[in-house]
Design an enzyme around this catalytic site. Structure first.
Site: not given
Length: 338
Positions: A130, A243
């Site tokens: 990710c 993130h």
């Protein structure tokens, strides 16, 4: 008439699985039959997709006799066993784990970057880590114009990257600390609430973590630059979703910021949010629930005439996982890569 496909979702009750089901509905993915599978403790749960109620069922071999696409978001052991089994049953497997990513026979794909790799698939396709996906998305268009010489990236990764249990632990620890209680520590080696942990996954002998090595090796494979110099430091932060990354990129030649902005503005899946004087830049809250990778703080590197620095944010459950998987399936369908 639009053809419809039979699909199975392995890990349907997990954080990524839930987002995947939302996207199947929101993007009108053309499915006929939908099979939802999860661990034993989730069997029998009811999930609703497109106003239809489905029972979560056990993973059984015979399930794959009548399935076209298998989306897997589970642990490495399940991905390996189910991925190989389903591919032998002529299913197209789109896997979220790290098991197959560096296998030379398995495409590692971000559709905006290397959709062409899907032509060579042999039944299993991996989606990247990710934190790798948004990095590859910003590097590719820059490299196409001005070859990249070196990348330094520092990540600030939310607890949802670990899973639903880590989100619960962040909430619990926050409550405990505010109540002057000792925090319950289970998912991480240290308290995560009100803290940062520069340690994601196991450490290698070279001092890098497995997460950092994933970013290095996966980025090289996706960009098809096997010797690209990359250094990564991955940090877990007390944020639920999304993130962020601080990226420094050394190019072959100097580049104007106007050119950089034009490059990013013309690339699908990237959105610029960059006006620091008005406090506009990507944050986890800003990107949560969004499909695009947000970038900002774009500036020249004062220490290197060929360098630029920027900041990005990406929803790790969407573009970092579920959305990328759905886009791969859509790409296979639209190009008939069966």
């Amino acid at each position: 008439m639009l053809k419809k496909y039979n699909i199975a979702v392995i890990g349907a009750t997990g954080a990524v699985g839930q987002v995947l089901l939302d996207l199947i509905e929101a993007r009108n993915f053309p499915y006929n039959s939908l099979y939802l599978c999860a661990s034993t403790r989730s069997v029998g749960k009811k999930l609703v997709v497109n106003e239809t109620e489905y029972l979560v069922e056990e993973i059984k071999e015979e399930l794959f006799n009548n399935v076209d696409f298998v989306f897997i978001s589970a642990n490495n052991e399940i991905s390996k066993n189910i991925g190989l089994l389903a591919s032998k049953k002529n299913c197209i497997v789109i896997d979220d784990s790290s098991v197959f990513r560096m296998n030379p026979d398995v495409p590692l794909v971000v559709p905006e970057v290397n959709a062409h790799a899907l032509k060579e698939h042999k039944g299993i396709i991996s989606i990247p880590n990710c934190s790798t996906t948004p990095l590859a998305m910003i590097l590719k268009p820059l490299h196409s114009i001005n070859p990249i010489k070196r990348v330094i990236v520092d990540t600030y990764q939310s607890v949802s990257g670990t899973g639903a249990a880590a989100i619960k632990e962040l909430n619990l620890q926050s409550s405990e600390i505010l109540d002057n209680l000792n925090p319950t520590i289970s998912e991480y080696p240290h308290q995560i609430a009100f803290n940062l942990i520069p340690h994601i996954d196991n450490f290698h002998e070279n001092g890098y973590t497995n997460e950092e090595m994933k970013m290095i090796n996966e980025t090289r494979k996706i960009l098809e630059i096997p010797d690209l110099p990359i250094s990564a430091t991955c940090v877990r932060v007390p944020v639920k979703i999304a993130h962020c990354e601080s990226v420094n990129i050394e190019l072959s030649e100097p580049i104007e910021l106007e050119t950089v902005n034009n490059i990013f503005s013309n690339n699908k899946g990237i959105k610029i949010l960059d006006n620091p004087l008005k406090n506009l830049y990507p944050t986890p809250i800003e990107v949560e629930g969004k499909d695009d990778v947000l970038i900002g703080r774009i500036r020249k590197d004062l220490s290197n005439k060929n360098g630029i620095s920027l900041w990005l944010a990406s929803d790790n459950l969407r573009k970092g996982a579920a959305l990328n998987a759905i886009q791969i399936a859509e790409e296979i369908i639209s190009n008939n890569y069966f």
